[in-house]
Structures are given as C-alpha cells and as structure tokens.
Design a protein around this motif. Sequence first.
Motif, PDB file in Angstrom:
ATOM      1  N   UNK A  26       0.782  -1.230   0.000  1.00 49.09           N
ATOM      2  CA  UNK A  26       0.000   0.000   0.000  1.00 49.09           C
ATOM      3  C   UNK A  26       0.817   1.285   0.000  1.00 49.09           C
ATOM      4  N   UNK A  27       2.054   1.270   0.480  1.00 49.38           N
ATOM      5  CA  UNK A  27       2.833   2.511   0.485  1.00 49.38           C
ATOM      6  C   UNK A  27       3.047   3.054  -0.928  1.00 49.38           C
ATOM      7  N   UNK A  28       3.379   2.234  -1.941  1.00 52.10           N
ATOM      8  CA  UNK A  28       3.499   2.792  -3.303  1.00 52.10           C
ATOM      9  C   UNK A  28       2.200   3.435  -3.794  1.00 52.10           C
ATOM     10  N   UNK A  29       1.055   2.880  -3.381  1.00 53.78           N
ATOM     11  CA  UNK A  29      -0.223   3.479  -3.768  1.00 53.78           C
ATOM     12  C   UNK A  29      -0.368   4.878  -3.183  1.00 53.78           C
ATOM     13  N   UNK A  30      -0.121   5.001  -1.874  1.00 56.46           N
ATOM     14  CA  UNK A  30      -0.283   6.308  -1.233  1.00 56.46           C
ATOM     15  C   UNK A  30       0.723   7.313  -1.773  1.00 56.46           C
ATOM     16  N   UNK A  31       1.920   6.846  -2.069  1.00 59.66           N
ATOM     17  CA  UNK A  31       2.938   7.755  -2.631  1.00 59.66           C
ATOM     18  C   UNK A  31       2.491   8.278  -3.998  1.00 59.66           C
ATOM     19  N   UNK A  32       1.961   7.373  -4.824  1.00 61.22           N
ATOM     20  CA  UNK A  32       1.479   7.779  -6.146  1.00 61.22           C
ATOM     21  C   UNK A  32       0.270   8.711  -6.030  1.00 61.22           C
ATOM     22  N   UNK A  33      -0.622   8.419  -5.085  1.00 57.28           N
ATOM     23  CA  UNK A  33      -1.804   9.267  -4.917  1.00 57.28           C
ATOM     24  C   UNK A  33      -1.405  10.678  -4.490  1.00 57.28           C
ATOM     25  N   UNK A  34      -0.416  10.786  -3.611  1.00 60.65           N
ATOM     26  CA  UNK A  34       0.055  12.106  -3.202  1.00 60.65           C
ATOM     27  C   UNK A  34       0.656  12.866  -4.381  1.00 60.65           C
ATOM     28  N   UNK A  35       1.344  12.157  -5.262  1.00 57.02           N
ATOM     29  CA  UNK A  35       1.895  12.822  -6.432  1.00 57.02           C
ATOM     30  C   UNK A  35       0.782  13.335  -7.343  1.00 57.02           C
TER      31      UNK A  35
END
Length: 268
Positions: A26-35
Amino acid sequence: MPYAVGKFYEQVSDYDLEYQSQSEQDVPFWRELLQRLAPKRVLELACGSGRIGLELLQGPGDFLLDGLDLEPSMLKAYRRKLALQPIELQQRVALYEGNMTSYQLPRKGFYDLIFLPFNSICHLFEIEDQIATFKNAYDHLAPGGYFVVDTQLPDLDYLSNALNNPSHVYLEDELEDPNGEFTMHVYTTRRYDPNEQLQRLSWVHEKYFETGENERYLTKLEMHVFFPRELQLLFLSTGFAIDAIYGDYTFKPFGKGTRQIIVGQKPH
C-alpha cells in the motif's frame, strides 16, 4: 460490547513485524496518490506507529503531515522512530492522540487531504460513529480537499467460513524477528455476525526464543464489514462527491481487486 481496540495494538513491535509486508503493497499506492493530488497539508487518521507516514515523508514533496491515533503506545513508537529522522523531516510532522469521530485539531478547515488507510475504518461499529467520522473529516478539509478511505472488499467465502466454522483455528503467519531473537507463529479464530456485520477475531501469538523460552498471549478485536454501497452512501450523505473508486493498490477499477478505495472530494 466491542473488544477494546488497544488490546490488539499495545504490542507495537509485534504489530510492526506482522504488518511490515503490507507496506510493500500500500505505500506505493499512497505515494502515487500524493503525487497525483499534490496536497500541501495532509492528515492521516489511525496513523499507528508511522508505518505509512514515515515512508511518505521520505518520498517526493514537501507537504506537512499530521497524524492522529487513539492508542498512546502507537504514537509513542511513532515519535521514537521520528526522532531518528533528519530534523527538517521531523519539523513537517505533528502527532495527536484522539478519536477519529470527535477530534478537534487546531488546523480545522485546513487540510488538502485526509486519509484513513488499511481497514482502520472497520473500527467504527455504530452508524453514528461512522457518520461522525465522515462529517469530522469534511469539516477539517479545505474546500476542494479529498478524503480517502481504504478497506477490504467483503469476501463472501471468507465470511461464510467465519460464520459456519467459528471454532476453526488458522495458522495466519510465521514470522522471523529481524534481530534473530525469536520466531513468532500467529493463529486466529474468526466469527462473523451477519446481522451486525461484525467480524470477531481472536489472535494467539506464540514466540519461540533462541534462548529456549516461549511466550504466548491472546488478543481480540472486532471489525465492521463494509459493503460497497454502504460505504459509498457514507460519503454521499455527508456532503462528499465521489471522485474515484479503486479496486486495489495498483489503481485497478473497482471490482477488479480485493479492495475498495474511495476518493471523496469536498466541494469547492
């Protein structure tokens, strides 16, 4: 009465060990969403010991991150980890102890993004608490801000087994301590109440230490099961527009995975 949430979360180091692999998902998802959303002011509800927040802070962007959690042990661990980070990163973080249904932070109407990750919404059993949480998020968001909730999509086979085999014991996980001090086995029993939409979970953690000693402890937890229309109605009934719904952490469309990740937006 619901089990005390803190009983499950007080064993912070074991919790971190048990869920460290979740960060790969899930961390890559949240990182992408923040971008994609490019927020400047972010609030993580049920932030725990910083599993997600600390990773996001080390990624791109210079956003401010506040975290809120009900469990003092988790926040203490978060602060301990945060103290090991560079001072400029520490200065971007503020942590608060509070209930997601009733917190009143000094930055009300301030946030561009509030997110509630990894099934934490399932700790809200009562309709009144669910609505209060969504209204509170709405009030703390700036106009045009986003509220994102991530929880599992109900698995009918899983729930059927929990309903019909409540005494069955499952070996949930086998874990190795990163320092090589012990091996931990995690066993669960699962019950499901279809009328209340509640999972009643019991965990037995057994540790086998290199010294030859053993340790065992029991924790219990209840989690509400959210069905898709129910969760979507919570957004709509509290003033949000639904911007997107994803089915997993790779942004697949809803229905193509095992998650329901809803992006709600407060009107401008």
